[in-house]
Scaffold this motif. Structure first.
Motif, PDB file in Angstrom:
ATOM      1  N   VAL A 135       5.376  -5.095   3.509  1.00 58.73           N
ATOM      2  CA  VAL A 135       6.361  -5.195   4.579  1.00 58.73           C
ATOM      3  C   VAL A 135       6.822  -3.783   4.939  1.00 58.73           C
ATOM      4  O   VAL A 135       7.089  -2.974   4.049  1.00 58.73           O
ATOM      5  N   VAL A 136       6.927  -3.516   6.246  1.00 59.85           N
ATOM      6  CA  VAL A 136       7.245  -2.170   6.716  1.00 59.85           C
ATOM      7  C   VAL A 136       8.449  -2.194   7.655  1.00 59.85           C
ATOM      8  O   VAL A 136       8.506  -3.012   8.575  1.00 59.85           O
ATOM      9  N   ALA A 137       9.378  -1.283   7.418  1.00 67.09           N
ATOM     10  CA  ALA A 137      10.489  -1.048   8.351  1.00 67.09           C
ATOM     11  C   ALA A 137      10.190   0.259   9.078  1.00 67.09           C
ATOM     12  O   ALA A 137       9.896   1.279   8.453  1.00 67.09           O
ATOM     13  N   TYR A 172      -0.229   2.153   9.913  1.00 67.51           N
ATOM     14  CA  TYR A 172      -0.795   3.030   8.890  1.00 67.51           C
ATOM     15  C   TYR A 172      -0.148   2.748   7.531  1.00 67.51           C
ATOM     16  O   TYR A 172      -0.828   2.617   6.516  1.00 67.51           O
ATOM     17  N   THR A 173       1.173   2.653   7.511  1.00 68.68           N
ATOM     18  CA  THR A 173       1.892   2.395   6.269  1.00 68.68           C
ATOM     19  C   THR A 173       1.533   1.024   5.700  1.00 68.68           C
ATOM     20  O   THR A 173       1.308   0.881   4.496  1.00 68.68           O
ATOM     21  N   PHE A 174       1.463   0.028   6.567  1.00 72.99           N
ATOM     22  CA  PHE A 174       1.072  -1.334   6.164  1.00 72.99           C
ATOM     23  C   PHE A 174      -0.299  -1.315   5.489  1.00 72.99           C
ATOM     24  O   PHE A 174      -0.483  -1.855   4.397  1.00 72.99           O
ATOM     25  N   ASN A 175      -1.255  -0.669   6.128  1.00 74.59           N
ATOM     26  CA  ASN A 175      -2.606  -0.597   5.562  1.00 74.59           C
ATOM     27  C   ASN A 175      -2.632   0.197   4.265  1.00 74.59           C
ATOM     28  O   ASN A 175      -3.325  -0.183   3.314  1.00 74.59           O
ATOM     29  N   ALA A 176      -1.884   1.285   4.207  1.00 71.16           N
ATOM     30  CA  ALA A 176      -1.864   2.118   3.000  1.00 71.16           C
ATOM     31  C   ALA A 176      -1.294   1.347   1.812  1.00 71.16           C
ATOM     32  O   ALA A 176      -1.817   1.443   0.695  1.00 71.16           O
ATOM     33  N   MET A 177      -0.233   0.575   2.032  1.00 71.99           N
ATOM     34  CA  MET A 177       0.317  -0.217   0.927  1.00 71.99           C
ATOM     35  C   MET A 177      -0.656  -1.313   0.516  1.00 71.99           C
ATOM     36  O   MET A 177      -0.815  -1.606  -0.672  1.00 71.99           O
ATOM     37  N   ASN A 225      -3.731  -1.146   0.431  1.00 74.32           N
ATOM     38  CA  ASN A 225      -4.837  -0.593  -0.351  1.00 74.32           C
ATOM     39  C   ASN A 225      -4.685  -0.917  -1.830  1.00 74.32           C
ATOM     40  O   ASN A 225      -5.681  -1.166  -2.516  1.00 74.32           O
ATOM     41  N   LEU A 226      -3.466  -0.898  -2.346  1.00 76.34           N
ATOM     42  CA  LEU A 226      -3.255  -1.261  -3.751  1.00 76.34           C
ATOM     43  C   LEU A 226      -3.794  -2.661  -4.011  1.00 76.34           C
ATOM     44  O   LEU A 226      -4.503  -2.901  -4.990  1.00 76.34           O
ATOM     45  N   PHE A 227      -3.482  -3.583  -3.124  1.00 78.93           N
ATOM     46  CA  PHE A 227      -3.894  -4.971  -3.324  1.00 78.93           C
ATOM     47  C   PHE A 227      -5.397  -5.154  -3.135  1.00 78.93           C
ATOM     48  O   PHE A 227      -6.041  -5.890  -3.879  1.00 78.93           O
ATOM     49  N   THR A 228      -5.954  -4.466  -2.153  1.00 83.09           N
ATOM     50  CA  THR A 228      -7.395  -4.563  -1.909  1.00 83.09           C
ATOM     51  C   THR A 228      -8.182  -4.055  -3.109  1.00 83.09           C
ATOM     52  O   THR A 228      -9.135  -4.695  -3.564  1.00 83.09           O
TER      53      THR A 228
END
Length: 191
Positions: A121-123, A131-136, A138-141
Motif C-alpha cells: 500500500v502506497v501513500a 514505482y514504490t508499489f512495484n518495489a515493495m 519485489n519482496l513478495f515476488t
C-alpha cells in the motif's frame, strides 16, 4: 487467520496509516485478526550484506538491535502481510527500504513468506506511487508469496496528514483490497 501490516511511515498516524487501517478494518469485518506494526518511527539500519543470515539459515538477521527480528516473528505467525509506505523523492521512504532489505535477506533461505497472502500500500502526494508499489512487491515476488491486487493500484493520494481521506477512489481501493485478501485467505484455508 491473521494479517500483520507494517507501516513504514515516520508519521505514525499519517496517510499511510489511514490507508493501512482501512484495509485492516475491512479484514476484521471479514473475521480476520489483524495487527499494525509501526516500523517507520524506528531506527532501522540497512542490510550490510554480511551473509550471516544465509550462513546460519535461521530466518533471522544477525543484527538484533532493532525491530526487524521481532517483525520476522510476527510474519512467521501470520497468514498475510501488508507493507505500507509513503513516497519520498519518487521512491519508498528509507525506513521501509531498510526493513524490506533486512527481512528479505534473512527470510529467503528459509522461505518464511512462501505462500503467505501479501499486498503493498502506497501513500503519495503526486509521483512515484507505481514505482514504490512495484518495489515493495519485489519482496513478495522473490519470496514466493501470493500477491493480492485490488480494483486499482493500492495507492492513496494526499499530502498533508489526513488528506488521503479525501481520496474516495483510494479508500475504495483499500476496501476492495481487504475484501480480496480475505477471499484469498479463506479460499486457501478451505483448500
Amino acid at each position: 487467520m491473521k494479517v500483520v501490516a507494517f507501516n513504514g511511515s515516520p508519521r505514525v498516524k499519517g496517510n499511510t496509516y489511514i490507508l493501512l487501517n482501512t484495509v485492516l478494518k475491512t479484514l476484521e469485518k471479514e473475521g480476520i485478526e489483524t495487527e499494525l506494526v509501526h516500523v517507520g518511527k524506528r531506527d532501522i539500519h540497512g542490510c550490510t550484506a554480511c551473509q550471516k543470515c544465509r550462513e546460519l539459515k535461521n530466518g533471522r538477521c544477525v543484527f538484533n538491535d532493532d525491530i526487524v527480528n521481532r517483525s520476522i516473528e510476527k510474519i512467521e505467525h501470520a497468514d498475510g502481510v501488508i507493507l505500507g509506505a509513503p513516497v519520498y523523492f519518487g521512491d519508498m521512504c528509507s525506513q521501509m527500504k531498510a526493513f524490506i532489505d533486512r527481512v528479505g535477506y534473512a527470510t529467503r533461505s528459509v522461505k518464511t513468506l512462501k505462500g503467505k497472502v501479501c499486498a503493498s500500500v502506497v501513500a503519495v502526494r503526486r509521483n512515484g506511487a507505481l514505482y514504490t508499489f512495484n518495489a515493495m512487491n519485489n519482496l513478495f515476488t522473490l519470496s514466493e508469496s501470493i500477491i493480492v491486487g485490488s480494483s486499482y493500484w493500492n495507492q492513496g493520494i494526499g499530502n498533508a496528514v489526513g488528506a488521503v481521506e479525501n481520496d474516495e477512489e483510494g479508500l475504495d481501493t483499500m476496501v476492495t483490497l481487504g475484501k480480496n485478501m480475505a477471499e484469498v485467505l479463506k479460499s486457501l484455508k478451505r483448500a
